[in-house]
Scaffold this motif. Structure first.
Motif, PDB file in Angstrom:
ATOM      1  N   UNK A 223       0.834  -1.202   0.000  1.00 59.40           N
ATOM      2  CA  UNK A 223       0.000   0.000   0.000  1.00 59.40           C
ATOM      3  C   UNK A 223       0.871   1.255   0.000  1.00 59.40           C
ATOM      4  N   UNK A 224       1.954   1.228   0.779  1.00 59.64           N
ATOM      5  CA  UNK A 224       2.855   2.373   0.856  1.00 59.64           C
ATOM      6  C   UNK A 224       3.579   2.608  -0.469  1.00 59.64           C
ATOM      7  N   UNK A 225       3.959   1.516  -1.147  1.00 61.18           N
ATOM      8  CA  UNK A 225       4.612   1.638  -2.455  1.00 61.18           C
ATOM      9  C   UNK A 225       3.687   2.354  -3.439  1.00 61.18           C
ATOM     10  N   UNK A 226       2.443   1.908  -3.484  1.00 56.56           N
ATOM     11  CA  UNK A 226       1.466   2.516  -4.391  1.00 56.56           C
ATOM     12  C   UNK A 226       1.201   3.971  -4.020  1.00 56.56           C
ATOM     13  N   UNK A 227       1.061   4.240  -2.725  1.00 53.41           N
ATOM     14  CA  UNK A 227       0.794   5.600  -2.267  1.00 53.41           C
ATOM     15  C   UNK A 227       1.939   6.549  -2.624  1.00 53.41           C
ATOM     16  N   UNK A 228       3.173   6.017  -2.661  1.00 56.41           N
ATOM     17  CA  UNK A 228       4.330   6.846  -3.003  1.00 56.41           C
ATOM     18  C   UNK A 228       4.450   7.079  -4.503  1.00 56.41           C
ATOM     19  N   UNK A 229       3.591   6.423  -5.282  1.00 55.50           N
ATOM     20  CA  UNK A 229       3.585   6.643  -6.721  1.00 55.50           C
ATOM     21  C   UNK A 229       4.374   5.624  -7.523  1.00 55.50           C
ATOM     22  N   UNK A 230       4.649   4.471  -6.918  1.00 57.62           N
ATOM     23  CA  UNK A 230       5.429   3.444  -7.610  1.00 57.62           C
ATOM     24  C   UNK A 230       4.612   2.159  -7.755  1.00 57.62           C
ATOM     25  N   UNK A 231       5.096   1.273  -8.608  1.00 49.94           N
ATOM     26  CA  UNK A 231       4.394   0.023  -8.883  1.00 49.94           C
ATOM     27  C   UNK A 231       5.089  -1.143  -8.179  1.00 49.94           C
ATOM     28  N   UNK A 232       4.353  -1.860  -7.326  1.00 53.39           N
ATOM     29  CA  UNK A 232       4.924  -3.068  -6.753  1.00 53.39           C
ATOM     30  C   UNK A 232       5.359  -4.030  -7.859  1.00 53.39           C
ATOM     31  N   UNK A 233       6.463  -4.662  -7.666  1.00 56.77           N
ATOM     32  CA  UNK A 233       7.055  -5.628  -8.592  1.00 56.77           C
ATOM     33  C   UNK A 233       7.870  -4.936  -9.684  1.00 56.77           C
ATOM     34  N   UNK A 234       7.245  -4.142 -10.546  1.00 54.84           N
ATOM     35  CA  UNK A 234       8.003  -3.549 -11.645  1.00 54.84           C
ATOM     36  C   UNK A 234       8.990  -2.493 -11.153  1.00 54.84           C
ATOM     37  N   UNK A 235       8.619  -1.710 -10.143  1.00 53.97           N
ATOM     38  CA  UNK A 235       9.515  -0.700  -9.584  1.00 53.97           C
ATOM     39  C   UNK A 235      10.206  -1.179  -8.312  1.00 53.97           C
ATOM     40  N   UNK A 236       9.428  -1.790  -7.445  1.00 60.65           N
ATOM     41  CA  UNK A 236       9.918  -2.186  -6.125  1.00 60.65           C
ATOM     42  C   UNK A 236       9.376  -3.571  -5.782  1.00 60.65           C
ATOM     43  N   UNK A 237      10.246  -4.456  -5.400  1.00 57.03           N
ATOM     44  CA  UNK A 237       9.825  -5.791  -4.978  1.00 57.03           C
ATOM     45  C   UNK A 237      10.073  -5.983  -3.486  1.00 57.03           C
ATOM     46  N   UNK A 238       9.637  -7.119  -2.977  1.00 54.57           N
ATOM     47  CA  UNK A 238       9.745  -7.435  -1.549  1.00 54.57           C
ATOM     48  C   UNK A 238      10.818  -8.495  -1.324  1.00 54.57           C
ATOM     49  N   UNK A 239      11.619  -8.294  -0.281  1.00 52.18           N
ATOM     50  CA  UNK A 239      12.570  -9.295   0.192  1.00 52.18           C
ATOM     51  C   UNK A 239      12.231  -9.614   1.651  1.00 52.18           C
ATOM     52  N   UNK A 240      12.398 -10.866   2.031  1.00 50.30           N
ATOM     53  CA  UNK A 240      12.040 -11.298   3.381  1.00 50.30           C
ATOM     54  C   UNK A 240      13.203 -11.991   4.081  1.00 50.30           C
ATOM     55  N   UNK A 241      13.335 -11.717   5.356  1.00 50.10           N
ATOM     56  CA  UNK A 241      14.195 -12.519   6.227  1.00 50.10           C
ATOM     57  C   UNK A 241      13.383 -12.896   7.455  1.00 50.10           C
ATOM     58  N   UNK A 242      12.697 -14.040   7.412  1.00 48.77           N
ATOM     59  CA  UNK A 242      11.881 -14.443   8.570  1.00 48.77           C
ATOM     60  C   UNK A 242      12.705 -14.938   9.750  1.00 48.77           C
ATOM     61  N   UNK A 243      14.023 -15.207   9.531  1.00 49.10           N
ATOM     62  CA  UNK A 243      14.892 -15.689  10.616  1.00 49.10           C
ATOM     63  C   UNK A 243      14.274 -16.898  11.310  1.00 49.10           C
ATOM     64  N   UNK A 244      13.982 -17.927  10.531  1.00 52.37           N
ATOM     65  CA  UNK A 244      13.212 -19.062  11.049  1.00 52.37           C
ATOM     66  C   UNK A 244      13.972 -19.930  12.050  1.00 52.37           C
TER      67      UNK A 244
END
Length: 427
Positions: A223-244
């Motif tokens: 939601x924050x990515x979109x609100x800032x004027x960018x496109x999820x995936x094409x502009x900004x993607x997600x990385x995770x470290x769940x530290x399992x």
């Protein structure tokens, strides 16, 4: 150049805990210092961070023993000596310690000397540190994977997974990428405020709200990515470290901060598979625990062709453990933390083995950081392409970003921003 002086003192990291700083001088008066960080979520096979265990000082976390090891035994052996290269100095300290995990002198003591020597040699040779470490082909500026929501052991909230990161990869330069990342970070603060969530930050500068679920952490970021004027995936993607590894309990994974559910390895793999289908995730670090090697093989078989699977606690920046993982077909990337292994040379060796076997190198800070910017130069020096050093605030995190901005300016037109090429599966 001979080493004419080496001296250590006890200083503080970003959590207010003691760490070690080393000053080192060469005979041409080239002088440099280095500070080492400390992790909260640590792998079992990391090199030993020597602590005093004296409960009357800093709750036992003092590092006066490590300081004395530098000022005593290490200084005695290296002062007045000339070393052919970084490897010779690091090898001497490894032999001087004589243990498989640097438990005698402390990896924190050894690494501080190793890093300070690298800086002093770079100054003596008239080179920026990144060129000393990587040679004349050091030119790639990384994608900054910014940890914008903290959970797990890095925050006192109800989120099980430790790090939710944004990767602003669709930019022409690092300067533009970090601008985009910061804009999303501030947009996220606004989104959380509107929803009535706390905007206090965790150890690494990311927000640490109590959310309705682990999934909501990803959803508010999108939601924050979109609100800032960018496109999820094409502009900004997600990385995770769940530290399992922190969730691992008697061969199962316990989501104790949220639902209390207990999941098998297969169920955790299914969880990640579903998340990857639903969200624009390009990197998963420590998706399973460090001792769950059979699970890791299954995870790699299932998702290794779809996203970057990074081993942190799994590999501990250790070339022998990494080679074991390569032989077993586990992961396709390794997290690089200098203090997990304890010398600059061993870090470079591990990165070389990774590269030679088609594994990515994801350079990383620690949760207990300092203002030392060594990892920024390491990332550019080895053309690693991406790193994580925290969120969009806190001075010890921002100082690494500032160092990248300086390096990009110094390289001018000869630098390249890693961008989408870093992640093989950006859609």
């Amino acid at each position: 150049m001979k080493i004419t002086k080496v001296e250590a003192i006890e200083v503080l990291d970003s959590r207010g805990n003691p760490t070690i700083e080393v000053d080192l001088t060469l005979e041409d008066r080239a002088h440099a210092c280095a500070m080492v960080p400390s992790g909260a979520s640590t792998g079992e096979r990391e090199a030993t961070e020597l602590r005093d265990e004296d409960k009357s000082r800093y709750g036992g976390n003092g590092v006066l023993k490590a300081v004395e090891n530098v000022n005593g035994l290490i200084a005695k052996e290296i002062t007045g000596r000339c070393f052919i290269n970084q490897r010779e100095l690091d090898s001497l300290m490894i032999d001087l310690d004589g243990t498989p995990n640097k438990s005698k002198l402390g990896a924190n003591a050894i690494l501080a000397v190793s890093m300070a020597y690298a800086r002093a040699k770079a100054i003596s040779m008239g080179l920026p540190l990144y060129q000393y470490l990587g040679g004349s082909n050091a030119h790639i500026l990384p994608v900054p994977c910014m940890n914008v929501i903290n959970g797990g052991r890095h925050a006192d909230n109800n989120i099980d997974f430790q790090e939710f990161m944004i990767a602003p990869h669709n930019a022409p330069t690092f300067k533009e990428a970090i601008r985009i990342g910061e804009e999303v970070f501030h947009s996220l603060k606004s989104v959380l405020n509107i929803k009535g969530y706390s905007t206090g930050v965790g150890d690494e500068g990311g927000f640490a709200p109590n959310l309705k679920s682990n999934e909501e952490a990803v959803e508010v970021i999108l939601e924050a990515i979109t609100k800032a004027g960018y496109n999820p995936d094409t502009d900004i993607s997600i990385c995770l470290d769940p530290a399992t590894s922190e969730l691992w309990d008697n061969g199962k994974y316990k989501l104790s901060k949220s639902t209390g559910k207990i999941l098998s390895s297969d169920e955790m793999i299914k969880l990640w598979e579903n998340w990857i289908k639903q969200y624009p995730i390009v990197l998963l670090e420590d998706g399973l625990a460090e001792n769950d090697w059979i699970g890791w093989q299954a995870l790699t078989k299932e998702l290794g062709s779809k996203i970057e699977l990074v081993g942190d606690d799994l590999f501990c920046t250790n070339k022998k453990i990494l080679q074991e993982g390569i032989n077993k077909g586990v992961a396709n990337s390794i997290l690089i933390k200098l203090n997990q292994i304890g010398t600059v040379t061993e870090t470079l060796e591990t990165m070389e083995i990774a590269r030679n076997n088609g594994y990515n190198c994801f350079v990383s800070h620690r949760s207990g950081e300092t203002v030392d910017t060594f990892i920024a130069d390491l990332t550019v020096g080895l053309n690693a392409g991406h790193l994580k050093t925290g969120s969009g605030c806190r001075g010890e995190r921002i100082e690494k970003f500032n160092q990248f901005l300086r390096i990009e300016y110094q390289l001018k037109g000869s630098s390249v921003f890693a961008g989408k090429k870093t992640f093989k599966h950006v859609r």
